[in-house]
Motif scaffolding. Structure first.
Motif, PDB file in Angstrom:
ATOM      1  N   LYS A 229      68.532  11.488  70.318  1.00 40.91           N
ATOM      2  CA  LYS A 229      67.831  10.273  70.739  1.00 40.91           C
ATOM      3  C   LYS A 229      67.943  10.059  72.254  1.00 40.91           C
ATOM      4  O   LYS A 229      66.968   9.652  72.910  1.00 40.91           O
ATOM      5  N   VAL A 230      69.098  10.317  72.812  1.00 36.82           N
ATOM      6  CA  VAL A 230      69.276  10.149  74.254  1.00 36.82           C
ATOM      7  C   VAL A 230      68.434  11.169  75.016  1.00 36.82           C
ATOM      8  O   VAL A 230      67.790  10.846  76.031  1.00 36.82           O
ATOM      9  N   LYS A 231      68.409  12.400  74.547  1.00 35.19           N
ATOM     10  CA  LYS A 231      67.599  13.433  75.204  1.00 35.19           C
ATOM     11  C   LYS A 231      66.113  13.073  75.162  1.00 35.19           C
ATOM     12  O   LYS A 231      65.386  13.243  76.147  1.00 35.19           O
ATOM     13  N   SER A 268      68.153  17.786  84.897  1.00 33.65           N
ATOM     14  CA  SER A 268      68.991  18.948  85.205  1.00 33.65           C
ATOM     15  C   SER A 268      70.252  18.988  84.340  1.00 33.65           C
ATOM     16  O   SER A 268      70.764  20.069  84.030  1.00 33.65           O
ATOM     17  N   LYS A 269      70.750  17.808  83.966  1.00 31.95           N
ATOM     18  CA  LYS A 269      71.968  17.752  83.152  1.00 31.95           C
ATOM     19  C   LYS A 269      71.911  16.518  82.257  1.00 31.95           C
ATOM     20  O   LYS A 269      71.750  15.398  82.746  1.00 31.95           O
ATOM     21  N   TYR A 270      72.041  16.761  80.975  1.00 34.22           N
ATOM     22  CA  TYR A 270      72.022  15.659  80.016  1.00 34.22           C
ATOM     23  C   TYR A 270      73.436  15.074  79.871  1.00 34.22           C
ATOM     24  O   TYR A 270      74.441  15.757  80.129  1.00 34.22           O
ATOM     25  N   GLU A 326      72.750   5.890  59.051  1.00 36.14           N
ATOM     26  CA  GLU A 326      71.738   5.690  60.078  1.00 36.14           C
ATOM     27  C   GLU A 326      72.388   5.355  61.418  1.00 36.14           C
ATOM     28  O   GLU A 326      73.514   4.880  61.474  1.00 36.14           O
ATOM     29  N   VAL A 327      71.626   5.595  62.501  1.00 33.50           N
ATOM     30  CA  VAL A 327      72.097   5.217  63.827  1.00 33.50           C
ATOM     31  C   VAL A 327      70.886   4.867  64.691  1.00 33.50           C
ATOM     32  O   VAL A 327      69.863   5.560  64.670  1.00 33.50           O
ATOM     33  N   SER A 328      70.987   3.756  65.405  1.00 39.17           N
ATOM     34  CA  SER A 328      69.957   3.341  66.355  1.00 39.17           C
ATOM     35  C   SER A 328      70.571   3.354  67.744  1.00 39.17           C
ATOM     36  O   SER A 328      71.684   2.868  67.945  1.00 39.17           O
ATOM     37  N   VAL A 329      69.828   3.927  68.704  1.00 38.14           N
ATOM     38  CA  VAL A 329      70.289   4.014  70.085  1.00 38.14           C
ATOM     39  C   VAL A 329      69.296   3.261  70.964  1.00 38.14           C
ATOM     40  O   VAL A 329      68.112   3.610  71.015  1.00 38.14           O
ATOM     41  N   VAL A 330      69.764   2.238  71.660  1.00 43.27           N
ATOM     42  CA  VAL A 330      68.908   1.446  72.541  1.00 43.27           C
ATOM     43  C   VAL A 330      69.444   1.570  73.964  1.00 43.27           C
ATOM     44  O   VAL A 330      70.433   0.918  74.322  1.00 43.27           O
ATOM     45  N   PRO A 331      68.823   2.410  74.804  1.00 48.16           N
ATOM     46  CA  PRO A 331      69.287   2.555  76.189  1.00 48.16           C
ATOM     47  C   PRO A 331      69.128   1.254  76.964  1.00 48.16           C
ATOM     48  O   PRO A 331      68.236   0.443  76.693  1.00 48.16           O
ATOM     49  N   GLU A 336      68.075  -3.915  81.551  1.00 46.85           N
ATOM     50  CA  GLU A 336      67.116  -4.226  80.506  1.00 46.85           C
ATOM     51  C   GLU A 336      67.211  -3.200  79.388  1.00 46.85           C
ATOM     52  O   GLU A 336      67.362  -2.004  79.623  1.00 46.85           O
ATOM     53  N   GLN A 337      67.117  -3.702  78.135  1.00 48.25           N
ATOM     54  CA  GLN A 337      67.118  -2.818  76.986  1.00 48.25           C
ATOM     55  C   GLN A 337      65.774  -2.114  76.891  1.00 48.25           C
ATOM     56  O   GLN A 337      64.730  -2.679  77.176  1.00 48.25           O
ATOM     57  N   VAL A 338      65.849  -0.842  76.481  1.00 49.06           N
ATOM     58  CA  VAL A 338      64.644  -0.045  76.335  1.00 49.06           C
ATOM     59  C   VAL A 338      64.566   0.436  74.894  1.00 49.06           C
ATOM     60  O   VAL A 338      65.554   0.953  74.355  1.00 49.06           O
ATOM     61  N   ALA A 339      63.471   0.258  74.248  1.00 52.14           N
ATOM     62  CA  ALA A 339      63.341   0.697  72.857  1.00 52.14           C
ATOM     63  C   ALA A 339      63.610   2.196  72.775  1.00 52.14           C
ATOM     64  O   ALA A 339      63.071   2.976  73.563  1.00 52.14           O
ATOM     65  N   GLY A 340      64.488   2.565  71.819  1.00 51.35           N
ATOM     66  CA  GLY A 340      64.840   3.967  71.700  1.00 51.35           C
ATOM     67  C   GLY A 340      65.018   4.374  70.287  1.00 51.35           C
ATOM     68  O   GLY A 340      65.023   3.575  69.404  1.00 51.35           O
TER      69      GLY A 340
END
Length: 340
Positions: A229-231, A268-270, A326-331, A336-340
């Motif tokens: 999800k982060v990638k 370049s780097k995650y 389940e897992v939800s990731v919200v950057p 500000e929160q970003v839908a993820g």
């Protein structure tokens, strides 16, 4: 020849023989009774009988024999297959000779020795003389007691596995009354979280429950899901051909004119994903990424164009919402929160 006297002598001898035989039988009966009283009707025998009931999963019989009270909790380990599993690792069960108790001649203590998964352990039982049966055989009864209990604690899950049986948790806790000796093995495994097996050997009653605290760890699948999800979030950011991608952690400031068609972001780097349990929830450690930007800048005074490459490190955070599956990731970028 005096036939009458011979008959009298023979009858006397026969009577004597019968009397001697009867006396021998009586002696054997008494000796057998004494031996039986020392074995089959001894305190030690009661303890061995109790252990046999436990090994067979006969909880009701064991409970009646012990005259024990059951503390509050989930009684699943007190009967049937689960009870038998608590005894599966108990081997080489033997008892010492019963010992008197100072101050009460009717009491005896019996110490049992055994191995629990190969480790030497012992338990002590107290029994009271309860009269005689058939005027010959002693009767022994366990002193009334309260069974011990085990408190199992685990976070993030609603149930754990105890001796192959699913046990529900309430607010992360379940209390199980148990017989003793007993071996309990607790663990759990879900898609997102797991805990290695922790064992406990209960050898005696106690005023407070003994605890098995399971250490929850995120699974590889859980970390991989967050990483994916982060990638995706960062890759979506990199696809925006602007200097300040919306809802993203990286940006570039310049006073030069930039042709949008030349803007090219790449990762370049995650980030390295690190999850910790804090204040009742799973949290994601701050994330660091490295982004590379290539673009063509035009000097506003001279009009000269130059291709430029910028590589910088950026930080951001993300909020997790998790369950066992389940897992939800919200950057969170720029506050500000970003839908993820």
């Amino acid at each position: 020849m005096n036939t009458r006297n011979s008959m009298q002598i023979s009858a006397a001898r026969l009577a004597l023989r019968w009397a001697m035989a009867a006396a021998a039988v009586i002696v054997l009966v008494i000796a057998g009774s004494i031996a039986a009283n020392r074995t089959l009707f001894s305190p030690q025998h009661q303890v061995k009988a109790l252990q046999q009931h436990l090994a067979k999963g006969e909880g009701a019989e064991a409970l009646g024999l012990m005259q024990a009270q059951v503390p509050e909790g989930d009684a699943v380990a007190l009967d049937g297959d689960v009870l038998k599993r608590t005894q599966a690792g108990i081997t080489e069960f033997t008892t010492d000779k019963a010992q008197p108790v100072d101050g009460d001649e009717q009491l005896r203590t019996v110490t049992a020795h055994y191995k629990a998964h190969g480790v030497e352990k012992e338990s002590t039982y107290t029994l009271r003389h309860a009269g005689k049966s058939w005027l010959l055989f002693d009767k022994w009864a366990f002193e009334p007691s309260t069974l011990p209990s085990v408190k199992i604690k685990a976070n993030t899950v609603n149930e754990v596995t105890v001796n192959e049986q699913k046990i529900p948790l309430s607010a992360g806790v379940s209390t199980l009354p148990v017989f003793y000796p007993a071996i309990l093995d607790a663990s759990f495994s879900t898609k997102n979280f797991a805990a290695d097996t922790r064992g406990m050997v209960v050898t005696a009653p106690a005023e407070e429950p003994v605890e098995i605290a399971l250490k929850t760890e995120p699974t590889k699948e859980f970390i991989a899901a967050i990483n994916t999800k982060v990638k995706k979030y960062l890759n979506d950011c990199a696809e925006q051909q602007v200097l300040m991608p919306s809802g993203c952690p990286f940006a570039y400031n310049t006073s030069a004119r930039v042709d949008p068609a030349t803007i090219d972001w790449s990762i370049s780097k995650y980030p390295t994903i690190e999850v910790n349990y804090y204040n009742g929830a799973w949290v994601l450690s701050p994330l660091k990424t490295t982004a590379t930007l290539t673009l063509t800048e035009q000097d506003l005074r001279t009009g000269a164009k130059a291709k430029k490459t910028v590589k910088e490190d950026y930080s951001f955070t993300a909020q997790l919402t998790t369950s066992t599956t389940e897992v939800s990731v919200v950057p969170v970028a720029g506050g500000e929160q970003v839908a993820g």
